[in-house]
Write a protein that holds these residues in place. Sequence first.
Motif, PDB file in Angstrom:
ATOM      1  N   LEU A 190     -63.449  50.683 -31.891  1.00  4.86           N
ATOM      2  CA  LEU A 190     -64.309  51.042 -33.033  1.00  4.86           C
ATOM      3  C   LEU A 190     -65.686  51.498 -32.545  1.00  4.86           C
ATOM      4  CD1 LEU A 190     -63.421  48.297 -35.670  1.00  4.86           C
ATOM      5  CD2 LEU A 190     -63.190  50.776 -35.962  1.00  4.86           C
ATOM      6  N   ILE A 191     -66.204  50.829 -31.528  1.00  5.76           N
ATOM      7  CA  ILE A 191     -67.505  51.238 -30.970  1.00  5.76           C
ATOM      8  C   ILE A 191     -67.379  52.640 -30.370  1.00  5.76           C
ATOM      9  CG2 ILE A 191     -69.257  50.719 -29.219  1.00  5.76           C
ATOM     10  CD1 ILE A 191     -68.403  47.727 -29.515  1.00  5.76           C
ATOM     11  N   GLN A 192     -66.253  52.887 -29.702  1.00  4.88           N
ATOM     12  CA  GLN A 192     -66.056  54.215 -29.096  1.00  4.88           C
ATOM     13  C   GLN A 192     -65.978  55.302 -30.164  1.00  4.88           C
ATOM     14  OE1 GLN A 192     -62.636  53.674 -26.575  1.00  4.88           O
ATOM     15  NE2 GLN A 192     -63.785  52.488 -25.056  1.00  4.88           N
ATOM     16  N   VAL A 193     -65.355  55.007 -31.306  1.00  7.77           N
ATOM     17  CA  VAL A 193     -65.312  55.999 -32.389  1.00  7.77           C
ATOM     18  C   VAL A 193     -66.741  56.371 -32.789  1.00  7.77           C
ATOM     19  CG1 VAL A 193     -64.672  56.415 -34.799  1.00  7.77           C
ATOM     20  CG2 VAL A 193     -63.064  55.283 -33.266  1.00  7.77           C
ATOM     21  N   MET A 194     -67.615  55.369 -32.887  1.00  4.97           N
ATOM     22  CA  MET A 194     -68.999  55.644 -33.282  1.00  4.97           C
ATOM     23  C   MET A 194     -69.718  56.472 -32.218  1.00  4.97           C
ATOM     24  SD  MET A 194     -69.407  54.339 -36.161  1.00  4.97           S
ATOM     25  CE  MET A 194     -67.736  54.187 -36.671  1.00  4.97           C
ATOM     26  N   LEU A 195     -69.513  56.137 -30.950  1.00  8.71           N
ATOM     27  CA  LEU A 195     -70.274  56.788 -29.884  1.00  8.71           C
ATOM     28  C   LEU A 195     -69.725  58.168 -29.530  1.00  8.71           C
ATOM     29  CD1 LEU A 195     -70.797  53.788 -27.420  1.00  8.71           C
ATOM     30  CD2 LEU A 195     -72.559  54.922 -28.787  1.00  8.71           C
ATOM     31  N   TYR A 196     -68.405  58.318 -29.635  1.00 10.09           N
ATOM     32  CA  TYR A 196     -67.793  59.543 -29.103  1.00 10.09           C
ATOM     33  C   TYR A 196     -67.024  60.360 -30.132  1.00 10.09           C
ATOM     34  CZ  TYR A 196     -68.919  56.801 -24.999  1.00 10.09           C
ATOM     35  OH  TYR A 196     -69.592  56.043 -24.079  1.00 10.09           O
ATOM     36  N   GLY A 197     -66.860  59.849 -31.359  1.00  7.36           N
ATOM     37  CA  GLY A 197     -66.117  60.583 -32.374  1.00  7.36           C
ATOM     38  C   GLY A 197     -64.611  60.410 -32.207  1.00  7.36           C
ATOM     39  N   LEU A 198     -63.878  61.102 -33.064  1.00  9.57           N
ATOM     40  CA  LEU A 198     -62.408  60.992 -33.065  1.00  9.57           C
ATOM     41  C   LEU A 198     -61.867  62.284 -33.641  1.00  9.57           C
ATOM     42  CD1 LEU A 198     -59.738  59.240 -32.989  1.00  9.57           C
ATOM     43  CD2 LEU A 198     -60.272  58.607 -35.353  1.00  9.57           C
ATOM     44  N   GLN A 199     -60.878  62.864 -32.966  1.00  8.44           N
ATOM     45  CA  GLN A 199     -60.322  64.112 -33.485  1.00  8.44           C
ATOM     46  C   GLN A 199     -58.827  64.192 -33.207  1.00  8.44           C
ATOM     47  OE1 GLN A 199     -62.396  67.588 -32.239  1.00  8.44           O
ATOM     48  NE2 GLN A 199     -61.336  68.898 -33.713  1.00  8.44           N
ATOM     49  N   GLY A 200     -58.077  64.609 -34.228  1.00 10.28           N
ATOM     50  CA  GLY A 200     -56.642  64.812 -34.059  1.00 10.28           C
ATOM     51  C   GLY A 200     -55.870  64.063 -35.127  1.00 10.28           C
ATOM     52  N   PRO A 201     -54.535  64.239 -35.112  1.00  6.29           N
ATOM     53  CA  PRO A 201     -53.712  63.668 -36.179  1.00  6.29           C
ATOM     54  C   PRO A 201     -53.607  62.144 -36.115  1.00  6.29           C
ATOM     55  CG  PRO A 201     -52.352  64.710 -34.496  1.00  6.29           C
ATOM     56  CD  PRO A 201     -53.763  65.016 -34.146  1.00  6.29           C
ATOM     57  N   ILE A 202     -53.875  61.496 -37.228  1.00  9.00           N
ATOM     58  CA  ILE A 202     -53.689  60.043 -37.318  1.00  9.00           C
ATOM     59  C   ILE A 202     -53.013  59.712 -38.645  1.00  9.00           C
ATOM     60  CG2 ILE A 202     -55.734  59.541 -35.914  1.00  9.00           C
ATOM     61  CD1 ILE A 202     -57.209  58.763 -38.471  1.00  9.00           C
ATOM     62  N   ASN A 203     -52.532  58.503 -38.724  1.00  9.70           N
ATOM     63  CA  ASN A 203     -51.891  58.020 -39.933  1.00  9.70           C
ATOM     64  C   ASN A 203     -52.570  56.744 -40.382  1.00  9.70           C
ATOM     65  OD1 ASN A 203     -49.537  57.672 -41.800  1.00  9.70           O
ATOM     66  ND2 ASN A 203     -48.844  59.327 -40.418  1.00  9.70           N
ATOM     67  N   VAL A 204     -53.017  56.687 -41.621  1.00 14.37           N
ATOM     68  CA  VAL A 204     -53.671  55.477 -42.115  1.00 14.37           C
ATOM     69  C   VAL A 204     -53.074  55.095 -43.462  1.00 14.37           C
ATOM     70  CG1 VAL A 204     -55.856  54.415 -42.812  1.00 14.37           C
ATOM     71  CG2 VAL A 204     -55.837  56.074 -40.942  1.00 14.37           C
ATOM     72  N   ARG A 205     -52.515  53.931 -43.523  1.00 14.24           N
ATOM     73  CA  ARG A 205     -51.967  53.396 -44.759  1.00 14.24           C
ATOM     74  C   ARG A 205     -51.122  54.432 -45.495  1.00 14.24           C
ATOM     75  NH1 ARG A 205     -54.848  48.713 -46.624  1.00 14.24           N
ATOM     76  NH2 ARG A 205     -54.844  49.393 -48.782  1.00 14.24           N
ATOM     77  N   GLY A 206     -50.195  55.041 -44.761  1.00 13.06           N
ATOM     78  CA  GLY A 206     -49.237  55.928 -45.388  1.00 13.06           C
ATOM     79  C   GLY A 206     -49.685  57.361 -45.594  1.00 13.06           C
ATOM     80  N   SER A 207     -50.940  57.685 -45.296  1.00 12.68           N
ATOM     81  CA  SER A 207     -51.368  59.089 -45.424  1.00 12.68           C
ATOM     82  C   SER A 207     -51.713  59.630 -44.050  1.00 12.68           C
ATOM     83  CB  SER A 207     -52.609  59.218 -46.301  1.00 12.68           C
ATOM     84  OG  SER A 207     -52.344  58.788 -47.593  1.00 12.68           O
ATOM     85  N   SER A 208     -51.472  60.926 -43.858  1.00 17.10           N
ATOM     86  CA  SER A 208     -51.865  61.491 -42.557  1.00 17.10           C
ATOM     87  C   SER A 208     -53.164  62.262 -42.683  1.00 17.10           C
ATOM     88  CB  SER A 208     -50.754  62.373 -41.992  1.00 17.10           C
ATOM     89  OG  SER A 208     -50.185  63.127 -43.009  1.00 17.10           O
ATOM     90  N   TYR A 209     -53.890  62.249 -41.588  1.00 17.03           N
ATOM     91  CA  TYR A 209     -55.205  62.895 -41.502  1.00 17.03           C
ATOM     92  C   TYR A 209     -55.221  63.707 -40.228  1.00 17.03           C
ATOM     93  CZ  TYR A 209     -56.341  59.434 -45.017  1.00 17.03           C
ATOM     94  OH  TYR A 209     -56.337  58.681 -46.163  1.00 17.03           O
ATOM     95  N   ASN A 210     -55.951  64.809 -40.247  1.00 16.96           N
ATOM     96  CA  ASN A 210     -56.104  65.575 -39.018  1.00 16.96           C
ATOM     97  C   ASN A 210     -57.464  66.238 -39.065  1.00 16.96           C
ATOM     98  OD1 ASN A 210     -55.856  66.946 -36.669  1.00 16.96           O
ATOM     99  ND2 ASN A 210     -53.974  68.026 -37.202  1.00 16.96           N
ATOM    100  N   GLY A 211     -58.479  65.409 -39.020  1.00 20.43           N
ATOM    101  CA  GLY A 211     -59.843  65.912 -39.145  1.00 20.43           C
ATOM    102  C   GLY A 211     -60.652  65.539 -37.926  1.00 20.43           C
ATOM    103  N   ALA A 212     -61.962  65.587 -38.100  1.00 19.20           N
ATOM    104  CA  ALA A 212     -62.859  65.222 -37.002  1.00 19.20           C
ATOM    105  C   ALA A 212     -63.913  64.261 -37.526  1.00 19.20           C
ATOM    106  CB  ALA A 212     -63.523  66.462 -36.419  1.00 19.20           C
TER     107      ALA A 212
END
Length: 233
Positions: free
Chosen positions: A149-171
Amino acid sequence: MNRRYLIGVVLAAGTALWFGLGQGSLPEGPGRELVLQKCQTCHELGFVTRERQPRERWDAIITEMQSYGLRLTSEERATILNYLATHFAPGAQAPTPAPQPQANVSGAQVYNNCIGCHQANGSGVPGVFPPLAGHVPSILATRGGREWLIQVMLYGLQGPINVRGSSYNGAMPAYPQLSDAEIAAVLNHISTQWGNGFPSGQGPFTEAEVRAQRGKNLSPQQVLSARQGLGLR
Ligand code: HEC
Ligand code: HEC
């Protein structure tokens, strides 16, 4: 938002540290200003403040500095000698550093940066911005989830993920410009709002935990691969 370049932050921190160590270590008293003005043009103030010498030795040191090119009137010389002989005599204590202002950062305030996407109620926008409500605890519960979680804050996150049944592919943007205290505060906020809570055995994020994740220079894609390693479902 106050975006600064990392180099600026590093320089500012370095300068603050330098002043903190230098000026903060000179006790108040007549002659202090003169020492600040005259004794750090050729070297750091630490050359002076680490010494504990009797008056005769300080006298000789000043003479030595004059031979290197230090220019003083006889009045200035006497004032500086008195100051050093008084405050940097053998056995003199190092002055206690000025107390640091208590970090008093509100996670709710830092969360204002996130509202545009994750929404005030943490629900996100299905298919576009993942929810934090009802979701952050499941990240915390994974092995390595806190650090991640700390790394997400410091470095961001990009690419396809799945959260609680929905898919996301943002930045998710990176927030390296936030201080360690601010990142800890916002993570504590999203870990405890909207019915979220820390898994048993876990306490609030600390500044030290955030500091430990800085300087890794991860890309948002590397943070994505690390997410896959968490085993989130
Ligand atoms: C014109 C340049 C210059 C100024 C100004 C200067 N110094 Fe120095 N100082 C030096 C040099 C050169 C050294 C020797 C550095 C080394 O040996 O590596 C030194 C070393 C020192 C040391 C280490 C001990 C020693 O004898 O080498 C002390 C203590 C010191 N200075 C005190 C002071 C004080 C106090 C002042 C202000 C009154 C001052 N200096 C101003 C050039 C200066
Ligand atoms: C510009 C929109 C935007 C902003 C602003 C934003 N995020 Fe995100 N966030 C995202 C997107 C999009 C993702 C998912 C990225 C992906 O699909 O890989 C995400 C992912 C996350 C995740 C990881 C969720 C998971 O399961 O992988 C967390 C935690 C998070 N954001 C917290 C925050 C916090 C805290 C802030 C404010 C400091 C914030 N975000 C600001 C868009 C945003």
